[in-house]
Design an enzyme around this catalytic site. Structure first.
Site, short mmCIF file in Angstrom:
data_model
loop_
_atom_site.label_atom_id
_atom_site.label_comp_id
_atom_site.label_asym_id
_atom_site.label_seq_id
_atom_site.Cartn_x
_atom_site.Cartn_y
_atom_site.Cartn_z
N GLU A 111 -3.33 -29.08 10.39
CA GLU A 111 -3.54 -29.09 8.94
C GLU A 111 -4.89 -28.44 8.69
OE1 GLU A 111 -3.88 -32.13 5.10
OE2 GLU A 111 -3.64 -32.94 7.12
N ASP A 135 -10.78 -36.90 -0.71
CA ASP A 135 -11.48 -37.05 0.57
C ASP A 135 -12.68 -37.98 0.46
OD1 ASP A 135 -10.00 -35.27 2.34
OD2 ASP A 135 -10.66 -33.68 0.98
N TYR A 180 4.36 -36.91 3.15
CA TYR A 180 3.04 -37.37 3.55
C TYR A 180 2.83 -38.73 2.89
CZ TYR A 180 -2.00 -37.09 4.64
OH TYR A 180 -3.27 -37.31 5.13
#
Length: 286
Positions: free
Chosen positions: A49, A60, A175
């Site tokens: 990735e 993040d 995901y």
């Protein structure tokens, strides 16, 4: 069968889960990122990735926020990130590559141009954390026209109605975000996430890959025993090399050891009624 689908089939045949390793390209320099990707694949990563650094990576945590900041300060651009995919292919990396980017980047470049470049460079998929499902339809079609997977995310808090919609249009893999929060946060194993793996598997044949906060083999074993098809690890690798940003190459052997351990955890060798599976059943049934 495209390379991403073929990889999951290959792993199923070997009774293994997929290890997708995430890196932000260009942190702390491009040469290291290329070597890091090669090291990850050589030691057990099944999918790479490759993240394009962004100034406001909202999904993040601190580790990847710092990685993005360093890469941007080093002068990394989206075009150079895409060119890196071609470099990895030229160097012999055959593992499927998924490009992760925040929507602003392909929007500014032009989405179709961005997809064409990503495809030509040798990627198989695209993940856009800040692209909501309600607005994803046209982009799913544009990606499919180029035989690219625009991957979709599911959270433990995703409603049943929203999950059904995602499963109807998802390709490549789902995901599954392991917990509320950001990447790199400590994983607390919410029962809802473990149950959600089963919910998805019962409704769809699309593989389920779990990410956010995974850094140890024991965590991977729990995820695999709950029925997942793979895991994503990223911040754990960045934490290692960020200990020596002046010469991160020295930390590659330590990263290689962790990749190897994560991959061991991906192997589905746990008997159906082992202590680990009984532990999982108790956690999910609570």
């Amino acid at each position: 069968m495209d390379p991403l689908e073929a990889k999951f089939q290959e792993l199923r045949d070997r009774r293994e889960g997929a290890h997708m390793a995430h890196l932000y390209y260009g942190d702390p320099c491009e040469d290291f990122s290329l070597k890091l990707a090669e090291t990850l694949v050589e030691n057990g990563a099944d999918i790479i990735e490759l993240g394009i650094p962004f100034s406001d990576p909202t999904a993040d945590g601190p580790v990847f926020q710092a990685a993005c900041e360093r890469a941007l300060k080093a002068g990394v651009t989206p075009v150079r990130c895409i060119e890196a995919i071609a470099k990895l292919r030229k160097s012999g990396v055959k593992a499927p590559i998924v490009v992760t980017t925040y929507f602003n980047i392909p929007y500014v470049m032009g989405f179709e141009k961005f997809l064409d470049m990503v495809k030509a460079a040798g990627a198989q998929g695209l993940l856009i954390p800040d692209l909501p499902l309600e607005e994803a339809g046209p982009y799913l079609e544009l990606a499919a026209e180029r035989d690219l997977h625009l991957l979709l995310q599911v959270a433990p808090t995703t409603s049943k109605e929203r999950l059904e919609h995602i499963l109807r249009v998802a390709t490549g893999f789902i995901y599954l975000i392991s917990h509320e929060g950001v990447t790199g946060a400590k994983l607390k194993w919410p029962n809802s996430a473990l149950k959600r793996i089963g919910d998805i598997k019962a409704r769809s044949a699309v593989p389920v890959v779990v990410g956010f906060g995974i850094s140890r083999r024991e965590q991977v074993e729990i995820i695999m025993s709950a029925g997942a098809d793979g895991v994503v690890v990223g911040s754990a690798y960045a934490k290692i090399y960020s200990q020596n940003l002046l010469n991160p190459f020295e930390l590659l052997p330590e990263i290689a050891r962790l990749v190897h351990e994560i991959k061991i955890g991906c192997k589905k060798v746990t008997p159906p009624f082992s202590r680990l599976n009984l532990k999982i059943r108790k956690m999910v049934e609570k």
